[in-house]
Design a protein around this motif. Structure first.
Motif, short mmCIF file in Angstrom:
data_model
loop_
_atom_site.label_atom_id
_atom_site.label_comp_id
_atom_site.label_asym_id
_atom_site.label_seq_id
_atom_site.Cartn_x
_atom_site.Cartn_y
_atom_site.Cartn_z
N ILE A 1 0.90 -1.17 -0.01
CA ILE A 1 0.20 -0.01 -0.06
C ILE A 1 0.88 1.29 0.12
O ILE A 1 1.63 1.52 1.07
N GLY A 2 0.87 1.89 -0.99
CA GLY A 2 1.92 2.84 -1.33
C GLY A 2 3.41 2.34 -1.31
O GLY A 2 3.63 1.40 -2.00
N SER A 3 4.29 2.81 -0.70
CA SER A 3 5.66 2.07 -0.44
C SER A 3 5.79 1.19 0.76
O SER A 3 6.84 1.00 1.00
N GLU A 4 4.51 0.89 1.30
CA GLU A 4 4.86 0.27 2.76
C GLU A 4 3.98 -1.22 2.44
O GLU A 4 3.14 -1.33 1.72
N SER A 5 4.73 -2.30 3.18
CA SER A 5 4.03 -3.44 2.89
C SER A 5 2.94 -3.53 3.71
O SER A 5 2.43 -3.04 4.87
N PHE A 6 1.62 -4.31 3.23
CA PHE A 6 0.52 -4.28 3.65
C PHE A 6 0.37 -4.79 5.01
O PHE A 6 -0.32 -4.22 6.06
N TYR A 7 1.25 -5.93 5.26
CA TYR A 7 1.16 -6.43 6.57
C TYR A 7 1.86 -5.87 7.62
O TYR A 7 1.61 -5.73 8.95
N ASP A 8 3.06 -4.99 7.17
CA ASP A 8 3.74 -4.08 8.51
C ASP A 8 2.55 -2.75 8.72
O ASP A 8 2.55 -2.57 9.59
N VAL A 9 1.70 -2.59 7.89
CA VAL A 9 0.52 -1.62 8.00
C VAL A 9 -0.10 -2.13 9.18
O VAL A 9 -0.64 -1.40 10.20
N LEU A 10 -0.66 -3.29 9.05
CA LEU A 10 -1.49 -4.00 10.01
C LEU A 10 -0.94 -3.98 11.43
O LEU A 10 -1.12 -4.11 12.43
N ARG A 11 0.57 -4.56 11.46
CA ARG A 11 1.33 -4.66 12.72
C ARG A 11 1.41 -3.42 13.30
O ARG A 11 1.63 -3.21 14.64
N ARG A 12 1.42 -2.27 12.52
CA ARG A 12 1.56 -1.06 13.25
C ARG A 12 0.31 -0.59 13.96
O ARG A 12 -0.07 0.58 14.39
N GLY A 13 -0.86 -1.29 13.64
CA GLY A 13 -2.06 -1.23 14.16
C GLY A 13 -3.07 -0.26 13.70
O GLY A 13 -4.27 0.02 14.08
N VAL A 14 -2.79 0.04 12.36
CA VAL A 14 -3.58 0.88 11.59
C VAL A 14 -4.66 0.18 11.25
O VAL A 14 -4.72 -1.08 10.88
#
Length: 297
Positions: A47-60
């Motif tokens: 999603i953009g420049s960030e991994s989708f699962y990293d986004v989820l792990r950040r709590g977004v």
């Protein structure tokens, strides 16, 4: 006999290269993040420049949505304009409203294309369970079956697609209403890893509660003793949410215990990953759909 195309949606988690090889078109579901909408395309985990699962792990908080009527019309028309009928095999109605949207689009196109057929099948499947159903339907199509024959084949076979999975973070199941907040809290403290399956109606059911990740993976393998039967090709599908090592471990265990060498592994896309969370592991095969449930309260 008219030529026809098999169309699905991106909840199938089929690798893009495999879909292209089989001639499968997938209508993208939507991912909603920070007020922006993204198409959940096959094999796209950014999603953009960030991994989708990293986004989820950040709590977004990430939400998903069905394709629009216009989306379905656009994808169906591409095939109809080529002089091909359409067999749409879509995401389970028990888990999404996408299939009902496809029906509306099909009805609107019937007047514009009176000489073409648009047939929609509720797969009662998701992720690589849907891909497995499509895989066998494509084989049937390549053998020369007519669109109605492949539809009937899909309607029968879908009840023998076994879906088993284990999530890592119970909070994602809580957000989706699958377990209560209290169960999620207690389960997290006690390191409970539920093992779930999709039942004959396409709904998710908690079957086992394993203490720890390794035991949950072992349970995925063990339950095949009761449910699995050879399909002639002995093909098993595995998906994972950014936990490739666990997927490899599961594949090796399946091969060791059942002598199955043809195992297809893919990643869970954003359309389903937003609901099951990072480190979810899933297993799909042909077998019996006996219902064994022990609900988490």
């Amino acid at each position: 006999m008219s030529a026809f195309s098999i169309v699905t949606d991106t909840s199938c988690d089929m690798p893009a290269a495999v879909a292209e090889k089989m001639g499968i078109t997938a209508v993208p579901l939507k991912v909603l993040l920070a007020g922006k909408e993204f198409d959940a395309k096959l094999s796209s985990l950014s999603i953009g420049s960030e991994s989708f699962y990293d986004v989820l792990r950040r709590g977004v908080s990430v939400k998903t949505a069905s394709p629009s009527i216009d989306d379905y019309i656009r994808y169906f028309k591409k095939q109809l304009d080529r002089g091909r009928d359409v067999l749409y095999i879509g995401f389970s109605t028990a888990l999404s409203g996408a299939f009902n949207v496809s029906l509306i689009a099909a009805q609107e196109l019937e007047e514009e294309y009176p000489d073409r057929k648009i047939i929609c099948v509720d797969s009662l499947c998701g992720s690589m369970g849907l891909s497995m159903l499509i895989y066998h339907c494509v084989t049937k199509q390549q053998e020369g079956a007519a669109i109605e024959e492949v539809r009937d084949y899909a309607e029968n076979l879908k009840h023998n697609i076994c879906h088993w999975f284990t999530p890592s973070d119970l909070n994602f199941l809580k957000r989706g209403g699958r377990i209560s907040a209290a169960a999620a809290a207690v389960g997290s403290v006690m390191n409970i890893k539920p093992v779930l399956k999709t039942d004959v109606d396409g709904k998710l059911k908690v079957v086992y509660k394993a203490r720890g990740r390794r035991l949950a993976i072992a349970k995925l393998v063990e339950q095949m003793n009761e449910h699995y039967y050879p399909d002639g090709n002995d093909t098993v599908f595995i998906t994972h949410a950014d936990c490739a090592e666990d997927a490899d471990l599961l594949a090796r265990s399946i091969t060791k215990n059942y002598g199955i060498s043809n195992v297809m592994i893919s990643e869970i896309g954003p359309a389903l990953g937003a609901h099951c969370g990072p480190d979810t592991l899933a297993l799909f095969y042909l077998g019996s759909q006996d219902i064994i449930t022990s609900a988490i309260k």
